[in-house]
Scaffold this motif. Structure first.
Motif, PDB file in Angstrom:
ATOM      1  N   LYS A 198       0.849  -1.185   0.000  1.00 39.24           N
ATOM      2  CA  LYS A 198       0.000   0.000   0.000  1.00 39.24           C
ATOM      3  C   LYS A 198       0.889   1.240   0.000  1.00 39.24           C
ATOM      4  CE  LYS A 198      -2.092  -1.981   3.597  1.00 39.24           C
ATOM      5  NZ  LYS A 198      -2.907  -2.090   4.803  1.00 39.24           N
ATOM      6  N   ILE A 199       0.278   2.380  -0.339  1.00 42.57           N
ATOM      7  CA  ILE A 199       0.999   3.653  -0.352  1.00 42.57           C
ATOM      8  C   ILE A 199       0.309   4.601   0.615  1.00 42.57           C
ATOM      9  CG2 ILE A 199       1.693   5.649  -1.720  1.00 42.57           C
ATOM     10  CD1 ILE A 199       1.709   3.803  -4.174  1.00 42.57           C
ATOM     11  N   GLY A 200       1.098   5.194   1.502  1.00 42.44           N
ATOM     12  CA  GLY A 200       0.576   6.147   2.469  1.00 42.44           C
ATOM     13  C   GLY A 200       1.279   7.482   2.362  1.00 42.44           C
ATOM     14  N   VAL A 201       0.574   8.517   2.793  1.00 42.09           N
ATOM     15  CA  VAL A 201       1.141   9.869   2.794  1.00 42.09           C
ATOM     16  C   VAL A 201       0.937  10.447   4.188  1.00 42.09           C
ATOM     17  CG1 VAL A 201       1.148  12.119   1.679  1.00 42.09           C
ATOM     18  CG2 VAL A 201       0.477  10.107   0.371  1.00 42.09           C
ATOM     19  N   VAL A 202       2.022  10.919   4.791  1.00 42.71           N
ATOM     20  CA  VAL A 202       1.993  11.437   6.158  1.00 42.71           C
ATOM     21  C   VAL A 202       2.476  12.876   6.139  1.00 42.71           C
ATOM     22  CG1 VAL A 202       2.909  11.133   8.499  1.00 42.71           C
ATOM     23  CG2 VAL A 202       2.493   9.124   7.058  1.00 42.71           C
ATOM     24  N   ASP A 250       3.537   2.503  12.460  1.00 44.13           N
ATOM     25  CA  ASP A 250       2.313   1.720  12.261  1.00 44.13           C
ATOM     26  C   ASP A 250       2.167   1.280  10.805  1.00 44.13           C
ATOM     27  OD1 ASP A 250       1.670   2.003  14.945  1.00 44.13           O
ATOM     28  OD2 ASP A 250       0.162   3.572  14.604  1.00 44.13           O
ATOM     29  N   LEU A 251       2.426   2.211   9.881  1.00 44.01           N
ATOM     30  CA  LEU A 251       2.288   1.882   8.460  1.00 44.01           C
ATOM     31  C   LEU A 251       3.324   0.840   8.036  1.00 44.01           C
ATOM     32  CD1 LEU A 251       1.626   5.420   6.913  1.00 44.01           C
ATOM     33  CD2 LEU A 251      -0.038   3.678   7.599  1.00 44.01           C
ATOM     34  N   ILE A 290       5.930   5.187   1.728  1.00 46.76           N
ATOM     35  CA  ILE A 290       5.363   6.205   2.603  1.00 46.76           C
ATOM     36  C   ILE A 290       5.950   7.545   2.190  1.00 46.76           C
ATOM     37  CG2 ILE A 290       5.123   7.064   4.960  1.00 46.76           C
ATOM     38  CD1 ILE A 290       5.577   4.129   5.889  1.00 46.76           C
ATOM     39  N   TYR A 291       5.087   8.426   1.708  1.00 45.13           N
ATOM     40  CA  TYR A 291       5.494   9.792   1.420  1.00 45.13           C
ATOM     41  C   TYR A 291       5.363  10.580   2.710  1.00 45.13           C
ATOM     42  CZ  TYR A 291       5.209   8.690  -3.534  1.00 45.13           C
ATOM     43  OH  TYR A 291       5.411   8.132  -4.772  1.00 45.13           O
ATOM     44  N   PRO A 317       9.392  -0.086   4.391  1.00 46.49           N
ATOM     45  CA  PRO A 317       8.873   0.776   3.340  1.00 46.49           C
ATOM     46  C   PRO A 317       9.925   1.769   2.867  1.00 46.49           C
ATOM     47  CG  PRO A 317       8.187   1.633   5.451  1.00 46.49           C
ATOM     48  CD  PRO A 317       8.944   0.350   5.725  1.00 46.49           C
ATOM     49  N   ALA A 318       9.742   2.239   1.658  1.00 44.26           N
ATOM     50  CA  ALA A 318      10.573   3.339   1.160  1.00 44.26           C
ATOM     51  C   ALA A 318       9.918   4.629   1.652  1.00 44.26           C
ATOM     52  CB  ALA A 318      10.603   3.325  -0.359  1.00 44.26           C
TER      53      ALA A 318
END
Length: 105
Positions: free
Chosen positions: A6-10, A41-42, A50-51, A73-74
């Motif tokens: 998945k891809i997340g943005v923080v 968590d991600l 993760i951005y 993650p990256a």
């Protein structure tokens, strides 16, 4: 990227909300500590990318270094609507220099 990641943005709410429109999961935070907790968590929840906004990245450099040493993650730094601090660009230059052996940017 492997199937299932998945891809997340923080980051700060204003900077990350547009990412929701393209299907990324967004996580608004107010402090570097909150960003640290969300990233951890991600990372444990199958996020491959993760951005993170640069403003929070500068508050948690140890966390960024930790994930730099992991395969996933990256963690990719992005500027905010307030402008960029060039932390992300410096990271790209350092990685290119490591890979190529010289600063070609």
């Amino acid at each position: 990227m492997a199937k299932g990641f998945k891809i997340g943005v923080v980051g700060n709410r204003d900077a990350i909300l547009p990412f929701r429109m393209i299907g990324f999961d967004v996580y608004a935070v107010n402090t570097g500590e909150e960003a640290h907790e969300v990233i951890d968590d991600l990372a444990g929840d199958n996020y491959g990318i993760i951005y993170l906004t640069e403003d929070f990245a500068k508050e948690i450099p140890d966390v960024i270094r930790h994930y730099d040493s992991q395969i996933t993650p990256a963690v990719i730094l992005i500027p905010t609507h307030k402008g960029q601090t060039n932390i992300g660009m410096r990271r790209v230059q350092e990685n290119v220099e490591k890979a190529v052996g010289a600063d070609i940017l």
